[in-house]
Scaffold this motif. Sequence first.
Motif, PDB file in Angstrom:
ATOM      1  N   ALA A 308     -20.706  -2.632  -8.987  1.00  0.00           N
ATOM      2  CA  ALA A 308     -20.538  -2.569  -7.840  1.00  0.00           C
ATOM      3  C   ALA A 308     -20.292  -3.492  -6.682  1.00  0.00           C
ATOM      4  O   ALA A 308     -19.658  -4.066  -6.097  1.00  0.00           O
ATOM      5  CB  ALA A 308     -21.239  -1.439  -7.007  1.00  0.00           C
ATOM      6  N   GLY A 309     -21.135  -4.346  -6.703  1.00  0.00           N
ATOM      7  CA  GLY A 309     -21.491  -6.011  -6.154  1.00  0.00           C
ATOM      8  C   GLY A 309     -20.281  -6.791  -6.429  1.00  0.00           C
ATOM      9  O   GLY A 309     -20.330  -7.555  -4.881  1.00  0.00           O
ATOM     10  N   THR A 310     -20.243  -6.551  -7.260  1.00  0.00           N
ATOM     11  CA  THR A 310     -19.155  -7.574  -7.782  1.00  0.00           C
ATOM     12  C   THR A 310     -17.499  -7.719  -7.103  1.00  0.00           C
ATOM     13  O   THR A 310     -17.028  -8.607  -6.186  1.00  0.00           O
ATOM     14  CB  THR A 310     -18.428  -7.932  -9.108  1.00  0.00           C
ATOM     15  N   LEU A 311     -17.280  -5.814  -7.189  1.00  0.00           N
ATOM     16  CA  LEU A 311     -16.594  -5.115  -6.449  1.00  0.00           C
ATOM     17  C   LEU A 311     -16.704  -6.094  -4.605  1.00  0.00           C
ATOM     18  O   LEU A 311     -16.050  -5.742  -3.949  1.00  0.00           O
ATOM     19  CB  LEU A 311     -16.238  -3.888  -6.445  1.00  0.00           C
ATOM     20  N   LEU A 312     -16.989  -5.720  -3.948  1.00  0.00           N
ATOM     21  CA  LEU A 312     -18.052  -5.553  -2.435  1.00  0.00           C
ATOM     22  C   LEU A 312     -17.310  -7.715  -2.106  1.00  0.00           C
ATOM     23  O   LEU A 312     -17.060  -7.724  -1.252  1.00  0.00           O
ATOM     24  CB  LEU A 312     -18.865  -5.348  -2.099  1.00  0.00           C
ATOM     25  N   ALA A 313     -17.912  -8.171  -3.389  1.00  0.00           N
ATOM     26  CA  ALA A 313     -18.187  -9.640  -3.493  1.00  0.00           C
ATOM     27  C   ALA A 313     -16.579 -10.240  -2.999  1.00  0.00           C
ATOM     28  O   ALA A 313     -16.117 -11.291  -2.362  1.00  0.00           O
ATOM     29  CB  ALA A 313     -19.153  -9.850  -3.893  1.00  0.00           C
ATOM     30  N   ASP A 314     -15.747  -9.425  -4.108  1.00  0.00           N
ATOM     31  CA  ASP A 314     -14.891 -10.277  -4.002  1.00  0.00           C
ATOM     32  C   ASP A 314     -13.600  -9.564  -2.880  1.00  0.00           C
ATOM     33  O   ASP A 314     -14.005  -8.762  -2.676  1.00  0.00           O
ATOM     34  CB  ASP A 314     -14.124  -9.839  -5.627  1.00  0.00           C
ATOM     35  N   ALA A 315     -12.017 -10.794  -3.204  1.00  0.00           N
ATOM     36  CA  ALA A 315     -11.555 -10.381  -1.558  1.00  0.00           C
ATOM     37  C   ALA A 315     -10.813  -9.052  -2.322  1.00  0.00           C
ATOM     38  O   ALA A 315     -10.854  -8.980  -4.163  1.00  0.00           O
ATOM     39  CB  ALA A 315     -10.391 -11.113  -1.872  1.00  0.00           C
ATOM     40  N   ARG A 316     -10.146  -7.995  -1.979  1.00  0.00           N
ATOM     41  CA  ARG A 316      -9.324  -7.044  -2.000  1.00  0.00           C
ATOM     42  C   ARG A 316      -7.753  -6.832  -2.371  1.00  0.00           C
ATOM     43  O   ARG A 316      -7.238  -7.541  -1.155  1.00  0.00           O
ATOM     44  CB  ARG A 316     -10.314  -5.994  -2.570  1.00  0.00           C
ATOM     45  N   ALA A 317      -7.048  -6.153  -2.919  1.00  0.00           N
ATOM     46  CA  ALA A 317      -5.675  -6.208  -2.052  1.00  0.00           C
ATOM     47  C   ALA A 317      -5.589  -4.470  -1.650  1.00  0.00           C
ATOM     48  O   ALA A 317      -5.983  -3.421  -2.472  1.00  0.00           O
ATOM     49  CB  ALA A 317      -4.851  -5.902  -3.489  1.00  0.00           C
ATOM     50  N   VAL A 318      -5.522  -4.474  -0.135  1.00  0.00           N
ATOM     51  CA  VAL A 318      -5.266  -2.678  -0.190  1.00  0.00           C
ATOM     52  C   VAL A 318      -3.102  -2.515   0.776  1.00  0.00           C
ATOM     53  O   VAL A 318      -2.974  -3.597   1.133  1.00  0.00           O
ATOM     54  CB  VAL A 318      -6.163  -2.698   1.231  1.00  0.00           C
ATOM     55  N   LEU A 319      -3.288  -1.811   0.008  1.00  0.00           N
ATOM     56  CA  LEU A 319      -2.360  -0.687   0.666  1.00  0.00           C
ATOM     57  C   LEU A 319      -2.673   0.547   1.248  1.00  0.00           C
ATOM     58  O   LEU A 319      -3.536   1.745   0.727  1.00  0.00           O
ATOM     59  CB  LEU A 319      -1.502  -0.431  -0.415  1.00  0.00           C
ATOM     60  N   VAL A 320      -2.187   0.436   2.432  1.00  0.00           N
ATOM     61  CA  VAL A 320      -1.842   1.595   3.510  1.00  0.00           C
ATOM     62  C   VAL A 320      -0.672   2.555   3.731  1.00  0.00           C
ATOM     63  O   VAL A 320       0.156   2.091   4.311  1.00  0.00           O
ATOM     64  CB  VAL A 320      -2.532   1.255   4.585  1.00  0.00           C
ATOM     65  N   TYR A 321      -0.679   3.724   3.234  1.00  0.00           N
ATOM     66  CA  TYR A 321       0.495   4.406   3.175  1.00  0.00           C
ATOM     67  C   TYR A 321       0.593   5.070   4.386  1.00  0.00           C
ATOM     68  O   TYR A 321      -0.194   5.607   4.596  1.00  0.00           O
ATOM     69  CB  TYR A 321       1.253   4.850   2.084  1.00  0.00           C
ATOM     70  N   VAL A 322       1.418   4.893   5.233  1.00  0.00           N
ATOM     71  CA  VAL A 322       1.906   6.102   5.997  1.00  0.00           C
ATOM     72  C   VAL A 322       2.895   6.512   6.573  1.00  0.00           C
ATOM     73  O   VAL A 322       4.040   6.466   6.583  1.00  0.00           O
ATOM     74  CB  VAL A 322       1.302   5.260   7.923  1.00  0.00           C
ATOM     75  N   PRO A 323       2.715   7.830   7.005  1.00  0.00           N
ATOM     76  CA  PRO A 323       3.868   8.824   7.026  1.00  0.00           C
ATOM     77  C   PRO A 323       5.731   8.197   8.502  1.00  0.00           C
ATOM     78  O   PRO A 323       5.265   7.584   9.835  1.00  0.00           O
ATOM     79  CB  PRO A 323       3.678  10.089   7.649  1.00  0.00           C
ATOM     80  N   ALA A 324       6.812   7.604   7.948  1.00  0.00           N
ATOM     81  CA  ALA A 324       7.523   6.960   8.860  1.00  0.00           C
ATOM     82  C   ALA A 324       7.787   8.482   9.215  1.00  0.00           C
ATOM     83  O   ALA A 324       8.370   6.957  10.570  1.00  0.00           O
ATOM     84  CB  ALA A 324       8.327   5.980   7.782  1.00  0.00           C
ATOM     85  N   GLU A 325       7.932   9.494   8.912  1.00  0.00           N
ATOM     86  CA  GLU A 325       8.424  10.062   9.872  1.00  0.00           C
ATOM     87  C   GLU A 325       7.381  11.128  10.650  1.00  0.00           C
ATOM     88  O   GLU A 325       6.554  11.815   9.523  1.00  0.00           O
ATOM     89  CB  GLU A 325       9.809  10.752   9.561  1.00  0.00           C
ATOM     90  N   ALA A 326       8.357  12.741  10.462  1.00  0.00           N
ATOM     91  CA  ALA A 326       7.778  13.922  10.075  1.00  0.00           C
ATOM     92  C   ALA A 326       7.567  14.510   9.342  1.00  0.00           C
ATOM     93  O   ALA A 326       7.763  14.422   8.039  1.00  0.00           O
ATOM     94  CB  ALA A 326       7.910  15.457  11.282  1.00  0.00           C
ATOM     95  N   PRO A 327       5.626  15.380   9.016  1.00  0.00           N
ATOM     96  CA  PRO A 327       5.159  15.286   7.852  1.00  0.00           C
ATOM     97  C   PRO A 327       5.994  16.117   7.210  1.00  0.00           C
ATOM     98  O   PRO A 327       6.546  17.052   7.206  1.00  0.00           O
ATOM     99  CB  PRO A 327       3.413  15.947   8.201  1.00  0.00           C
ATOM    100  N   ILE A 328       6.283  16.628   5.809  1.00  0.00           N
ATOM    101  CA  ILE A 328       6.869  16.910   4.925  1.00  0.00           C
ATOM    102  C   ILE A 328       5.699  18.450   5.285  1.00  0.00           C
ATOM    103  O   ILE A 328       4.930  18.446   5.177  1.00  0.00           O
ATOM    104  CB  ILE A 328       6.787  16.302   3.291  1.00  0.00           C
ATOM    105  N   SER A 329       6.838  19.580   5.242  1.00  0.00           N
ATOM    106  CA  SER A 329       6.085  20.654   4.874  1.00  0.00           C
ATOM    107  C   SER A 329       5.493  21.224   3.584  1.00  0.00           C
ATOM    108  O   SER A 329       5.567  21.151   2.653  1.00  0.00           O
ATOM    109  CB  SER A 329       7.851  21.481   4.610  1.00  0.00           C
ATOM    110  N   GLY A 330       4.298  21.436   4.533  1.00  0.00           N
ATOM    111  CA  GLY A 330       3.407  21.947   3.431  1.00  0.00           C
ATOM    112  C   GLY A 330       1.739  20.907   3.100  1.00  0.00           C
ATOM    113  O   GLY A 330       1.162  20.748   2.642  1.00  0.00           O
ATOM    114  N   ALA A 331       1.827  19.707   3.985  1.00  0.00           N
ATOM    115  CA  ALA A 331       1.587  18.885   3.596  1.00  0.00           C
ATOM    116  C   ALA A 331       0.034  18.827   4.488  1.00  0.00           C
ATOM    117  O   ALA A 331      -0.903  18.497   4.177  1.00  0.00           O
ATOM    118  CB  ALA A 331       2.300  17.691   4.295  1.00  0.00           C
ATOM    119  N   ASP A 332      -0.203  19.758   5.128  1.00  0.00           N
ATOM    120  CA  ASP A 332      -1.019  20.370   6.445  1.00  0.00           C
ATOM    121  C   ASP A 332      -2.187  21.372   4.929  1.00  0.00           C
ATOM    122  O   ASP A 332      -3.319  21.334   5.293  1.00  0.00           O
ATOM    123  CB  ASP A 332      -1.131  20.830   6.696  1.00  0.00           C
TER     124      ASP A 332
END
Length: 340
Positions: A308-332
């Motif tokens: 776990a310490g190795t994960l913290l010490a090393d650089a990571r790749a991060v992807l963040v998906y965000v809604p580009a439009e109104a949420p799809i029905s039922g998403a809540d």
Amino acid sequence: HELELALWLEADRMASLLPAMTQEKLDNQRDVVKNERRWSVDNQPYGDWDERMQAAVYPPSHPYHHPTIGSMEDLTAASLADVGEFFRSYYAPNNAVLTIAGDFEPATALALAEKHFGPIPANPAIPPRPDMTVEPRIAAEVREVIPDRVPLPRIYAAWRAEPFGTDGFDALEVTADLLGAGRASRLYATLVRERRLAQDVTVFAFPIVGGASMFALWTTARPGVSVEELESVLFGEVERLATDGPRDEELERVRNLHTAGVETSLERLSERADRLSMYTCLFDDPDRLNAEAGRYERVDADRVRAAAGTLLADARAVLVYVPAEAPISGADEPSAEAPA
């Protein structure tokens, strides 16, 4: 009772596929693969995360920088000659592992295998494996925000990891289970049940034998939860595991889960055959099948803390998906809790 028929079918496929291959058959199967890609990648919410993540984690020179299924352009461009060259290069008896599992007489099975596979000529020029050499760590954090037609924000993170088959990979697999396997795992308990910041959480170590594996996780935000808050708590839990290490009862839980999973899966003949083939193909060690649970048992709290310490010490790749439009029905609607 149909062992010889099965062996004949597999041998015939290895020996005689190319003479039977036509442009019409290739076009038909190409359309099948394109539809598989549409179903699993192009038309799925968050469906291209794996392709984006592999491109971020591995450099362009590495085979896994590119998706194994190929792009639509790759699939369209594949010719009958390309397929023939690939098949002749790799589909040879001296480049294959044949596993027979079930109720049979070994001597009879070996004789039948020799009868049907023996006459198939070997390929004396099997291409060498591609160079999968890669630096063990990502040089600097890679981050991408992807506006897409998704119902809720979702965070993906990944690191390069020790190759599959090493002690380091075993420690990361245990770390992944401690963080994300079942409702009692650290991330599920904190993000989903206690803090109610996330809909779900998944953590796994993706096994690759060449160069580096990939340790990955993702979590989907609940409605109204900011990505920044979710990410802070997410990586805070990884830091807590690296600092404090796992409790004895946590280690016992994931060991029991792993052992039960292995023993349950090995009740299936198909799984036994598959694992024997995999361990022979990758490590030339079919007996590795009998060491699955033991490798987990040898991962102690110190090895988890270090992983776990190795994960913290090393650089990571991060992807963040965000809604580009109104949420799809039922998403809540919150998703059902995963079983322990």
